[in-house]
Design a protein around this motif. Structure first.
Motif, PDB file in Angstrom:
ATOM      1  N   PHE A  24       0.737  -1.658   0.014  1.00  0.00           N
ATOM      2  CA  PHE A  24      -0.228  -0.152  -0.044  1.00  0.00           C
ATOM      3  C   PHE A  24       0.621   1.079  -0.060  1.00  0.00           C
ATOM      4  CE2 PHE A  24      -2.768  -3.368   1.632  1.00  0.00           C
ATOM      5  CZ  PHE A  24      -3.623  -3.174   1.091  1.00  0.00           C
ATOM      6  N   LEU A  25       1.205   1.956  -0.997  1.00  0.00           N
ATOM      7  CA  LEU A  25       1.656   3.376  -1.402  1.00  0.00           C
ATOM      8  C   LEU A  25       1.144   4.113  -0.876  1.00  0.00           C
ATOM      9  CD1 LEU A  25       2.955   2.025  -4.888  1.00  0.00           C
ATOM     10  CD2 LEU A  25       3.725   1.237  -2.859  1.00  0.00           C
ATOM     11  N   GLY A  26      -0.109   4.660  -0.052  1.00  0.00           N
ATOM     12  CA  GLY A  26       0.044   4.959   0.065  1.00  0.00           C
ATOM     13  C   GLY A  26      -0.806   6.741  -0.838  1.00  0.00           C
ATOM     14  N   ASP A  27      -1.962   7.694  -0.366  1.00  0.00           N
ATOM     15  CA  ASP A  27      -2.961   8.847  -1.474  1.00  0.00           C
ATOM     16  C   ASP A  27      -1.534   9.366  -2.037  1.00  0.00           C
ATOM     17  OD1 ASP A  27      -2.870  10.840   1.000  1.00  0.00           O
ATOM     18  OD2 ASP A  27      -3.556   8.989   1.690  1.00  0.00           O
ATOM     19  N   GLU A  28      -0.335   9.948  -1.804  1.00  0.00           N
ATOM     20  CA  GLU A  28       0.156  10.941  -2.164  1.00  0.00           C
ATOM     21  C   GLU A  28       0.767  10.558  -3.317  1.00  0.00           C
ATOM     22  OE1 GLU A  28       0.664  13.661  -1.605  1.00  0.00           O
ATOM     23  OE2 GLU A  28      -0.305  14.399   0.398  1.00  0.00           O
ATOM     24  N   LYS A  29       0.879   9.024  -3.671  1.00  0.00           N
ATOM     25  CA  LYS A  29       1.575   8.088  -4.580  1.00  0.00           C
ATOM     26  C   LYS A  29       0.219   8.151  -5.694  1.00  0.00           C
ATOM     27  CE  LYS A  29       4.765   5.929  -6.615  1.00  0.00           C
ATOM     28  NZ  LYS A  29       6.495   6.416  -7.197  1.00  0.00           N
ATOM     29  N   CYS A  30      -0.755   7.681  -5.245  1.00  0.00           N
ATOM     30  CA  CYS A  30      -2.145   8.017  -6.203  1.00  0.00           C
ATOM     31  C   CYS A  30      -2.513   9.355  -6.728  1.00  0.00           C
ATOM     32  CB  CYS A  30      -3.473   7.374  -5.790  1.00  0.00           C
ATOM     33  SG  CYS A  30      -3.224   6.419  -4.893  1.00  0.00           S
ATOM     34  N   LYS A  31      -1.905  10.558  -6.029  1.00  0.00           N
ATOM     35  CA  LYS A  31      -1.605  12.078  -6.085  1.00  0.00           C
ATOM     36  C   LYS A  31      -1.461  11.865  -7.187  1.00  0.00           C
ATOM     37  CE  LYS A  31      -1.436  16.404  -4.770  1.00  0.00           C
ATOM     38  NZ  LYS A  31      -0.790  17.165  -3.674  1.00  0.00           N
ATOM     39  N   GLU A  32      -0.462  11.310  -7.374  1.00  0.00           N
ATOM     40  CA  GLU A  32       0.757  11.738  -8.712  1.00  0.00           C
ATOM     41  C   GLU A  32       0.225  11.563 -10.325  1.00  0.00           C
ATOM     42  OE1 GLU A  32       3.691   9.174  -8.527  1.00  0.00           O
ATOM     43  OE2 GLU A  32       4.996  10.042  -6.373  1.00  0.00           O
ATOM     44  N   CYS A  33      -0.541  10.389 -10.370  1.00  0.00           N
ATOM     45  CA  CYS A  33      -1.416  11.008 -11.535  1.00  0.00           C
ATOM     46  C   CYS A  33      -2.581  10.565 -11.329  1.00  0.00           C
ATOM     47  CB  CYS A  33      -0.738   9.135 -12.660  1.00  0.00           C
ATOM     48  SG  CYS A  33       0.413   8.395 -12.859  1.00  0.00           S
ATOM     49  N   HIS A  34      -3.527  11.016  -9.821  1.00  0.00           N
ATOM     50  CA  HIS A  34      -5.322  10.926 -10.153  1.00  0.00           C
ATOM     51  C   HIS A  34      -4.983  12.361  -9.634  1.00  0.00           C
ATOM     52  CE1 HIS A  34      -5.911   6.834 -11.925  1.00  0.00           C
ATOM     53  NE2 HIS A  34      -4.291   6.696 -11.564  1.00  0.00           N
ATOM     54  N   GLN A  35      -4.628  13.062 -10.359  1.00  0.00           N
ATOM     55  CA  GLN A  35      -4.480  14.847  -9.233  1.00  0.00           C
ATOM     56  C   GLN A  35      -6.549  15.009  -8.829  1.00  0.00           C
ATOM     57  OE1 GLN A  35      -2.018  16.663  -8.405  1.00  0.00           O
ATOM     58  NE2 GLN A  35      -3.604  17.986  -7.402  1.00  0.00           N
ATOM     59  N   GLN A  36      -6.934  15.179  -9.900  1.00  0.00           N
ATOM     60  CA  GLN A  36      -8.382  15.210 -10.151  1.00  0.00           C
ATOM     61  C   GLN A  36      -9.452  14.607  -8.995  1.00  0.00           C
ATOM     62  OE1 GLN A  36     -10.953  15.888 -13.079  1.00  0.00           O
ATOM     63  NE2 GLN A  36     -12.728  16.205 -12.697  1.00  0.00           N
ATOM     64  N   GLU A  37      -9.111  13.428  -8.390  1.00  0.00           N
ATOM     65  CA  GLU A  37      -9.511  12.410  -7.834  1.00  0.00           C
ATOM     66  C   GLU A  37      -9.409  12.422  -6.572  1.00  0.00           C
ATOM     67  OE1 GLU A  37     -10.212  10.727 -11.647  1.00  0.00           O
ATOM     68  OE2 GLU A  37      -8.272  11.211 -10.314  1.00  0.00           O
ATOM     69  N   PHE A  38      -7.759  12.678  -6.494  1.00  0.00           N
ATOM     70  CA  PHE A  38      -7.399  12.874  -5.186  1.00  0.00           C
ATOM     71  C   PHE A  38      -7.758  14.239  -4.410  1.00  0.00           C
ATOM     72  CE2 PHE A  38      -4.015  15.114  -2.111  1.00  0.00           C
ATOM     73  CZ  PHE A  38      -3.924  14.726  -1.123  1.00  0.00           C
ATOM     74  N   GLU A  39      -8.234  15.192  -5.056  1.00  0.00           N
ATOM     75  CA  GLU A  39      -8.300  16.932  -4.922  1.00  0.00           C
ATOM     76  C   GLU A  39     -10.053  16.330  -4.267  1.00  0.00           C
ATOM     77  OE1 GLU A  39      -8.062  19.723  -7.986  1.00  0.00           O
ATOM     78  OE2 GLU A  39      -5.875  19.320  -6.765  1.00  0.00           O
ATOM     79  N   ALA A  40     -10.792  15.353  -4.962  1.00  0.00           N
ATOM     80  CA  ALA A  40     -12.197  15.253  -4.371  1.00  0.00           C
ATOM     81  C   ALA A  40     -11.968  14.800  -2.984  1.00  0.00           C
ATOM     82  CB  ALA A  40     -12.581  14.537  -6.028  1.00  0.00           C
ATOM     83  N   TRP A  41     -11.328  13.790  -2.850  1.00  0.00           N
ATOM     84  CA  TRP A  41     -11.249  12.782  -1.597  1.00  0.00           C
ATOM     85  C   TRP A  41     -10.802  13.178  -0.864  1.00  0.00           C
ATOM     86  CZ3 TRP A  41      -6.710  11.087   0.725  1.00  0.00           C
ATOM     87  CH2 TRP A  41      -6.970  10.696   1.171  1.00  0.00           C
ATOM     88  N   GLN A  42      -9.845  14.228  -1.374  1.00  0.00           N
ATOM     89  CA  GLN A  42      -9.197  14.898  -0.041  1.00  0.00           C
ATOM     90  C   GLN A  42     -10.182  15.805   0.941  1.00  0.00           C
ATOM     91  OE1 GLN A  42      -5.770  18.027  -0.810  1.00  0.00           O
ATOM     92  NE2 GLN A  42      -4.803  17.414   1.022  1.00  0.00           N
ATOM     93  N   GLY A  43     -10.563  15.720   2.010  1.00  0.00           N
ATOM     94  CA  GLY A  43     -10.948  16.534   3.245  1.00  0.00           C
ATOM     95  C   GLY A  43     -12.939  16.219   3.357  1.00  0.00           C
ATOM     96  N   SER A  44     -12.329  14.476   2.681  1.00  0.00           N
ATOM     97  CA  SER A  44     -13.980  13.796   2.187  1.00  0.00           C
ATOM     98  C   SER A  44     -14.707  12.778   3.436  1.00  0.00           C
ATOM     99  CB  SER A  44     -14.037  13.141   1.510  1.00  0.00           C
ATOM    100  OG  SER A  44     -12.914  11.209   1.509  1.00  0.00           O
ATOM    101  N   HIS A  45     -15.493  12.126   4.332  1.00  0.00           N
ATOM    102  CA  HIS A  45     -15.369  11.560   5.175  1.00  0.00           C
ATOM    103  C   HIS A  45     -14.530   9.800   4.807  1.00  0.00           C
ATOM    104  CE1 HIS A  45     -19.300  13.006   7.295  1.00  0.00           C
ATOM    105  NE2 HIS A  45     -19.961  13.355   5.782  1.00  0.00           N
ATOM    106  N   HIS A  46     -13.887   9.673   4.284  1.00  0.00           N
ATOM    107  CA  HIS A  46     -13.003   8.899   3.800  1.00  0.00           C
ATOM    108  C   HIS A  46     -12.292   9.145   4.450  1.00  0.00           C
ATOM    109  CE1 HIS A  46     -15.996   5.703   1.104  1.00  0.00           C
ATOM    110  NE2 HIS A  46     -15.873   5.538   1.961  1.00  0.00           N
TER     111      HIS A  46
END
Length: 721
Positions: A24-46
């Motif tokens: 499990f590499l963490g959300d910062e790694k996901c953010k590198e390619c999936h910026q829009q999805e990361f920003e939507a997720w950030q601050g969410s209940h999850h």
């Protein structure tokens, strides 16, 4: 590591391997390619599902705030950069506790305290993030410090009640020997990989292949996931369920790791509407939406978790607004709260004090069912000054009679235990046009009418296409402590779903291991490991310790059964249902003194529990202590005046003592409740025959002969008189 989907038609024994945290590499790694999805997720209940407690994450007022509820005063304060609470602990005295984690975001935030032996506990007092105040999650529910439901004990334990859904790659690591935890997780919150799976292989493939990369199934919950599969994958955390596997590792399907709570009394209303805290899955699977491949992401943004549209626009994605979003349909002023689709078809309830959650079964209001079964309806739920009679009259005036048969018409009669309700349940079980969870629930609820009466029905359901129905059928037949159904359970050791296999193994408990046929020996040994993995992983739950005890009852090992029931009672010492079963075990194991003490303990805790007096009386009668038995039965008749077995046994004891008048009185009292009760009538005839009241005895026997003409004993008795 390769993670494969399971073919529903084949028996697959999963590896059960734990995924290393390094995958499990963490959300910062996901953010590198999936910026829009990361920003939507950030601050969410999850994102905010769980956080380390600090000045940024803690939303509550810890400025020496005092809050009192149910006689307990809690003080919230800070010490340096740390947050503390002084409140009642497991010994009934106040102590200082450091807040180590926050839980949730809105409308409430909870706070977690670290206890010895790896236990983490969620405070019962939470912070209302909307009204900015402290409040009691259960303000009307008094809990004593020694109870399982006390915040410092099992009911609000993070390790077993919360962790699996609030963090990523959780391993509970419970040790039953010393009741300790070594709970681990890869990532503290619900990050991208909690839903999509570990990113290591995905990132490796992308980095290796670049633009030539093609998804090969290494990720979950993607655009190629089918609607129903997606519901199941979300359901892992959005349903009330029993856990089957030791850890969730993305192998197999939902039913390889969990088995959902079915629609039953005390958890759902009789018609299937939400009652207790059952979350979403059980209600959504009842809906026409689910049957027609509507899925979670049709309404909810999967990353922000917010609704995709406001107001009726959400429903108008599928339902023509010109037909439905109009006063001609909803009969309320347009653009008001009353005209919103969800307020009529998706009513809800507050949980945890201030968290309003909507029922996802999307149903038409049914005031007629409210009148019959006490279930809620949107009409009188909104019009607080009106009652259900008004609501039903108004419904008929506006819409006429109900124009289609809904499963709730049949399910409610069964859950309410109506005399003919079993016929409706059998119809639902066999109707494959009905939602799967409804069919499975009908199968489970039918057992309330005595499983022995429906053996053939249940055996047929063991081969049903629905694994939920198969599971409910195994559970029902397993209530009978016999090996008679072994030939039906053995093939289920090779069921495609792990949850069904372990249920079948439990059902085989009374069947000697030495008699397992060679054709099933290998499967039996594999499922045996799966069964004990489930038991050992979940032995921090009272219900699991009871189930372990029940398994040993099937095996005929009463000493082990007693040990596990005593162990369950040690976790929840106010659970008198456990005491009742334990007392019966003591009795069956000829530990009469312990049985007597346990029944007396139940009466002390719950003096209005009539069954304890009745059971104690039977024990006394067995030991020849008839006078004491009569005293307890007399008490039982006052608490359970409609229980004919009490009247019957009391009548027999009075007859034994030659007190024919009191024997007659007791038996007649029972017949007022159940006029054709065979046992009561026969006992009364016998009392009359023994007390020189032969004419009365003849009258009763003539009635018995008329009611039960095939029983020659009654005619012979009559001839003797």
């Amino acid at each position: 590591m390769e993670y494969k989907k399971v073919d529903d038609k084949k028996s697959v024994f999963l590896s059960g391997k734990v995924i290393p945290d390094s995958h499990f590499l963490g959300d910062e790694k996901c953010k590198e390619c999936h910026q829009q999805e990361f920003e939507a997720w950030q601050g969410s209940h999850h994102d905010k599902a769980m956080q380390i407690a600090d000045s940024a994450s803690v939303l509550a007022n810890f400025n020496n705030q005092k809050f009192t509820s149910q006689g307990v005063t809690s003080t919230f304060y800070t010490k340096g950069k740390d947050f503390y609470v002084n409140t009642e602990g497991p010994d009934g005295k106040n102590h200082d506790y450091k807040i180590v984690y926050t839980f949730g975001l809105t409308p409430l935030q909870q706070y977690i305290v670290q206890f010895p032996d790896g236990h983490y506990q969620c405070l019962r007092t939470a912070w209302d993030t909307v009204k900015n105040k402290w409040f009691d999650l259960y303000p009307d529910f008094k809990v004593v410090h020694s109870e399982w439901l006390h915040w410092s004990r099992g009911g609000l334990n993070w390790n077993n009640m919360c962790a699996d859904c609030h963090s990523t790659n959780v391993r509970k690591n419970y040790e039953i020997g010393n009741h300790s935890y070594n709970t681990k997780y890869a990532i503290i919150n619900v990050n991208c990989e909690a839903c999509h799976g570990p990113a290591k292989e995905h990132v490796s493939q992308v980095e290796k292949l670049g633009k030539k990369y093609v998804a090969n199934g290494e990720l979950h919950m993607t655009s190629t996931t089918t609607p129903k599969e997606l519901v199941d994958e979300c359901a892992r955390c959005h349903m009330r369920r029993e856990q089957v596997s030791d850890v969730f590792n993305f192998e197999g399907t939902l039913l390889d790791h969990y088995y959902p709570q079915l629609i039953e009394e005390r958890l759902y209303h009789a018609d299937g509407q939400i009652l207790d805290e059952v979350y979403v899955y059980g209600s959504f699977k009842q809906s026409k939406m689910y049957q027609n491949d509507v899925t979670c992401t049709n309404c909810h943004n999967p990353h922000t978790l917010k609704l995709k549209f406001d107001g009726n626009k959400l429903c108008a994605q599928c339902h023509v607004p010109e037909k439905y979003d109009t006063p001609k349909h909803h009969f309320h002023p347009q653009n008001t709260a009353s005209s919103k689709c969800i307020n009529c078809h998706m009513t809800g309830k507050f949980y945890m004090g201030n968290d309003f959650r909507r029922d996802h079964s999307f149903r038409v209001p049914r005031p007629d069912l409210s009148l019959k079964y006490g279930s809620p309806n949107a009409c009188s739920g909104c019009h607080k000054d009106k009652d259900d009679k008004w609501a039903w009259a108004s419904f008929q005036k506006l819409f006429g009679e109900v124009d289609s048969i809904h499963f709730s018409d049949k399910l409610a009669s069964g859950i309410a235990n109506e005399p003919e309700g079993h016929l409706n349940l059998i119809a639902l079980m066999n109707d494959k046009h009905q939602p799967e969870i409804v069919r499975a629930s009908a199968t489970k609820v039918l057992s309330n009418y005595n499983v022995q009466n429906f053996i053939e029905e249940y055996i047929k359901m063991l081969e049903d296409d629905s694994p939920l129905v198969r599971g409910a059928s195994v559970d029902a037949l397993s209530l009978i402590n016999t090996s008679d159904y072994a030939n039906y359970f053995l093939p289920m050791l090779e069921d495609s779903k792990r949850s069904i296999r372990v249920k079948a193994f439990f059902g085989l408990g009374a069947f000697p291991e030495s008699d397992i046929p060679n054709t099933y020996r290998a499967s039996y040994e594999k499922v045996k490991k799966e069964f004990w993995t489930q038991i050992n992983a979940n032995s921090d739950f009272v219900g699991t310790r009871v189930r372990k005890g029940d398994y040993y009852i099937k095996k005929g090992e009463l000493d082990k059964a007693i040990y596990n029931y005593e162990s369950a009672l040690a976790l929840d010492n106010v659970n008198d249902q456990i005491r009742v079963n334990l007392a019966t075990l003591y009795y069956n194991n000829k530990q009469y003194k312990k049985a007597e003490e346990t029944y007396k303990d139940i009466i002390k805790h719950v003096p209005e529990y009539g069954a304890a007096y009745y059971s104690l009386a039977l024990l006394y009668a067995e030991l020849g202590r008839d006078n004491e038995a009569i005293v307890q039965l007399e008490k039982a008749t006052k608490i359970m005046p409609k229980n004919t077995r009490v009247n019957y046994n009391l009548g027999l004891l009075y007859h034994k003592k030659q007190n024919f008048k009191k024997a007659e009185k007791s038996l007649i009292l029972g017949l007022k409740t159940e006029a054709t009760n065979e046992s009561l009538l026969y006992a009364l005839a016998f009392v009359y025959s023994q007390s020189n009241q032969k004419e009365k005895a003849k009258n009763i026997l003539q009635k018995l002969v008329s009611l039960y003409p095939n029983n020659e004993q009654y005619q012979n008795f009559l001839n003797q008189l």
